[in-house]
Design an enzyme around this catalytic site. Structure first.
Site, PDB file in Angstrom:
ATOM      1  N   PRO A  22       0.797  -1.231   0.000  1.00  0.00           N
ATOM      2  CA  PRO A  22       0.000   0.000   0.000  1.00  0.00           C
ATOM      3  C   PRO A  22       0.831   1.285   0.000  1.00  0.00           C
ATOM      4  CG  PRO A  22      -0.667  -1.458   1.789  1.00  0.00           C
ATOM      5  CD  PRO A  22       0.502  -2.102   1.132  1.00  0.00           C
ATOM      6  N   LYS A  23       1.906   1.325   0.792  1.00  0.00           N
ATOM      7  CA  LYS A  23       2.683   2.572   0.869  1.00  0.00           C
ATOM      8  C   LYS A  23       3.186   2.962  -0.515  1.00  0.00           C
ATOM      9  CE  LYS A  23       7.268   3.631   1.285  1.00  0.00           C
ATOM     10  NZ  LYS A  23       8.562   3.002   1.464  1.00  0.00           N
ATOM     11  N   MET A  24       3.799   1.984  -1.167  1.00  0.00           N
ATOM     12  CA  MET A  24       4.333   2.203  -2.500  1.00  0.00           C
ATOM     13  C   MET A  24       3.200   2.460  -3.491  1.00  0.00           C
ATOM     14  SD  MET A  24       6.848  -0.609  -4.030  1.00  0.00           S
ATOM     15  CE  MET A  24       7.759  -0.907  -2.546  1.00  0.00           C
ATOM     16  N   VAL A  61       3.530   6.737   3.430  1.00  0.00           N
ATOM     17  CA  VAL A  61       4.225   6.794   4.725  1.00  0.00           C
ATOM     18  C   VAL A  61       5.457   5.900   4.682  1.00  0.00           C
ATOM     19  CG1 VAL A  61       4.052   6.269   7.186  1.00  0.00           C
ATOM     20  CG2 VAL A  61       2.120   7.312   6.010  1.00  0.00           C
TER      21      VAL A  61
END
Ligand code: SF4
Length: 228
Positions: free
Chosen positions: A149-151, A168
């Site tokens: 998800p972050k990427m 984040v």
């Protein structure tokens, strides 16, 4: 609600960022393709910008921007000079590249062996399932091997300008907790808490602002409080 100290600290961070150039500004994932296209003198198409940003993000986990740049530059140099790919990293040139050669070119990044394998698999899926384009939604993006998800949210933002979540990384996670903007043990929790109160118009600039501040002034070790 927005934490009471948010505006004061965030303004100070932005002010500091305007004075101090940080690696994220020239070799951060979203700008790296542009930097490389200038160095190797090719025209960067929007599609190739999106693709190179994805590769750069995939290499970036647990890896400093400077090392990531080194790896991206290594791949580009090899493809341009040895593989007759004037546009450097493209989906075709990456599919043609041997996994072991890729691993060798990126050996300085963390978990390079796994990343080389993820990148090879992801390139084929992007070609076969998504018509050689980066998907436009988080579900499809995070279905790709090696993209969490972050990427995924960062990729959606840089590739398509779709702001669906806050990216984040270690710097954002550490600083947001340090300033008591969130209370979370992991980046996912930090993202969820930030998204509950941070005004949406700040979601895009928030990541590079905090990452650059973490890289130059307030790192996990060696805080330059005298400059802050
Ligand atoms: S550099 Fe020092 S003063 Fe500045 S935010 Fe970090 S800990 Fe606080």
């Amino acid at each position: 609600p927005i934490p009471a100290n948010f505006h004061e600290i965030y303004e100070a961070v932005k002010e500091s960022r305007s004075r101090t150039p940080a690696p994220v500004d020239t070799v951060g994932c979203a700008i790296l393709p542009v930097t490389l296209s200038k160095e190797y003198n090719y025209k960067l198409s929007p599609q190739n910008y999106r693709f190179q940003t994805m590769i750069s993000l995939m290499l970036s986990a647990q890896t400093k921007d400077e090392i990531n740049y080194y790896a991206m530059n290594n791949i580009t140099k090899y493809l341009v000079n040895e593989k007759n790919s004037p546009d450097g990293i493209t989906i075709e040139s990456m599919i043609d590249l041997d996994e072991s050669k890729l691993d060798e070119l990126i050996f300085k990044v963390g978990f390079h062996k796994r990343k080389a394998s993820f990148i090879k698999k992801t390139c084929e899926i992007v070609r076969d399932k998504f018509g050689s384009e980066i998907p436009k939604n988080i579900t499809d993006i995070t279905s790709l091997p090696g993209i969490g998800p972050k990427m995924g949210y960062l990729l959606l933002q840089s590739a398509w300008g779709i702001i669906d979540g806050i990216g984040v990384d270690v710097h954002v996670h550490r600083l947001a907790n340090q300033w008591n903007w969130v209370k979370s043990k992991n980046p996912e929790g930090t993202r969820e808490q930030l998204e509950s109160w941070l005004p949406k118009n700040l979601w895009t600039e928030f990541n590079p602002n905090l990452v650059g501040f973490g890289q130059t002034i307030c790192g996990s070790r060696g805080k330059k409080c005298n400059l802050c």
